[in-house]
Write an enzyme that holds these catalytic residues in place. Structure first.
Site, PDB file in Angstrom:
ATOM      1  CG  MET A  92      -1.907  -1.163   1.258  1.00 43.67           C
ATOM      2  SD  MET A  92      -2.927  -1.167   2.758  1.00 43.67           S
ATOM      3  CE  MET A  92      -3.890   0.335   2.515  1.00 43.67           C
ATOM      4  CD  GLU A 106       7.089  -9.182   2.005  1.00 49.38           C
ATOM      5  OE1 GLU A 106       8.124  -9.550   1.428  1.00 49.38           O
ATOM      6  OE2 GLU A 106       6.544  -8.081   1.788  1.00 49.38           O
ATOM      7  CB  CYS A 131      12.790  -5.562   0.816  1.00 54.09           C
ATOM      8  SG  CYS A 131      11.630  -4.954   2.062  1.00 54.09           S
ATOM      9  CB  CYS A 134       9.622  -7.587   4.431  1.00 47.89           C
ATOM     10  SG  CYS A 134       8.473  -6.326   3.858  1.00 47.89           S
TER      11      CYS A 134
END
EC number: 3.5.4.5
Length: 297
Positions: A92, A106, A131, A134
């Site tokens: 988002m 995630e 990444c 995350c």
């Protein structure tokens, strides 16, 4: 037809016939990104796909929930809770808001599971490699040591393989972790329904480092109310503010996040930080006319 429903139906159209037939009654206009353990088992039996194959096949449906006006890069994630239920999540982004406020897929899927009452995640399936941000976020989970990560065209690996020699809560003397059931017993006398809902969220928040127990409630133009609680991280920067968790709650409930009309934020005054300023600025970017109630306990 809403834009989300159009995306979901486009994703459905690209699935194998047997799976599409079984999924169609589930992916209706009421679908809110949750597939129960029993539904998953039924889909697996009907499609004859393996557990891994089915989770990967469902990823485009999760990505349909993405809100990405800046990158136009749509990421989906599916978190399996300890109950066996599956929770969709998607990235988002927000126009006119600094990039640090974006939510990764995630984080979305895990927050979605947390909102629904899960106390741990057994595996997470993602359509792109997680990444570093995350990986660190997931290392805060109660199940970080056993969490498995599945990517397309890859063998399943543990989170610890993706994050070797990791730094996490235990390094700071913290037991438990994100998604552990909590009740902080904060109290507030108020007639405001939004403040009461925000208080409930604050009492579930995970903030062992700053002690900023905090929660938020959002009322949308539809009249529906969504809440979120603070998810703090041992590495600080990957922490997810309560507003972001509430926006995940709204988005996965098929709400347009730009239709938030009022909000309430509750914080513990003993915390070392505050979410008030960044919450105000982010809400105003979503809707300049939004009203915000605030209580520091």
């Amino acid at each position: 037809m809403t834009r989300l429903q159009q995306r979901l139906e486009e994703a459905l159209a690209n699935l194998p016939d047997a799976l599409r037939t079984s999924l169609t009654p589930i992916i209706n206009t009421e679908f809110k990104g949750v597939i129960s353990k029993e539904q998953f088992q039924s889909l697996q039996a009907d499609s004859q796909l393996s557990d891994k194959e089915l989770r990967l096949a469902l990823l485009p449906l999760a990505a349909a929930f993405s809100v990405a006006p800046i990158s136009n890069f749509y990421v989906g994630a599916i978190a399996r809770g300890l109950t066996g239920n599956l929770y969709f999540g998607a990235n988002m982004e927000y126009n006119d808001v600094q990039l640090g406020q974006t939510i990764h897929a995630e984080q979305s899927a895990i927050s979605h599971a947390w909102i629904q009452g899960e106390t741990g995640i057994s595996n997470i399936t993602i359509n792109f490699s997680p990444c570093g941000h995350c990986r660190q976020f997931m290392n805060e989970l109660t199940t970080a040591d056993s969490l498995m990560v599945q990517l397309p065209e890859r063998n399943e690996k543990s989170l610890q393989e993706y994050l070797p020699e990791s730094f996490g809560p235990k390094d700071l003397g913290i037991e438990g972790g994100l998604l552990a059931p909590l009740s902080h017993n904060l109290a507030l006398e108020t007639e405001s329904p939004l403040l009461r809902k925000a208080l409930e969220a604050a009492n579930r928040s995970h903030a062992p480092y700053s002690h900023n127990l905090s929660g938020i409630a959002l009322e949308m133009e539809s009249g529906e109310v969504y809440y979120g609680m603070y998810a703090e991280n041992a590495a600080f920067n990957p922490s997810l503010p309560p507003l972001q968790v509430a926006l995940v709650h709204a988005n996965m409930s098929r709400e347009d996040i730009l239709t938030v009309k009022s909000a309430a934020l509750v914080e513990d005054h003993k915390g070392a930080i505050s979410h008030l300023a960044i919450t105000q600025s982010t809400l105003e970017a979503l809707n300049p006319d939004v009203t915000l109630e605030y209580a520091s306990l």
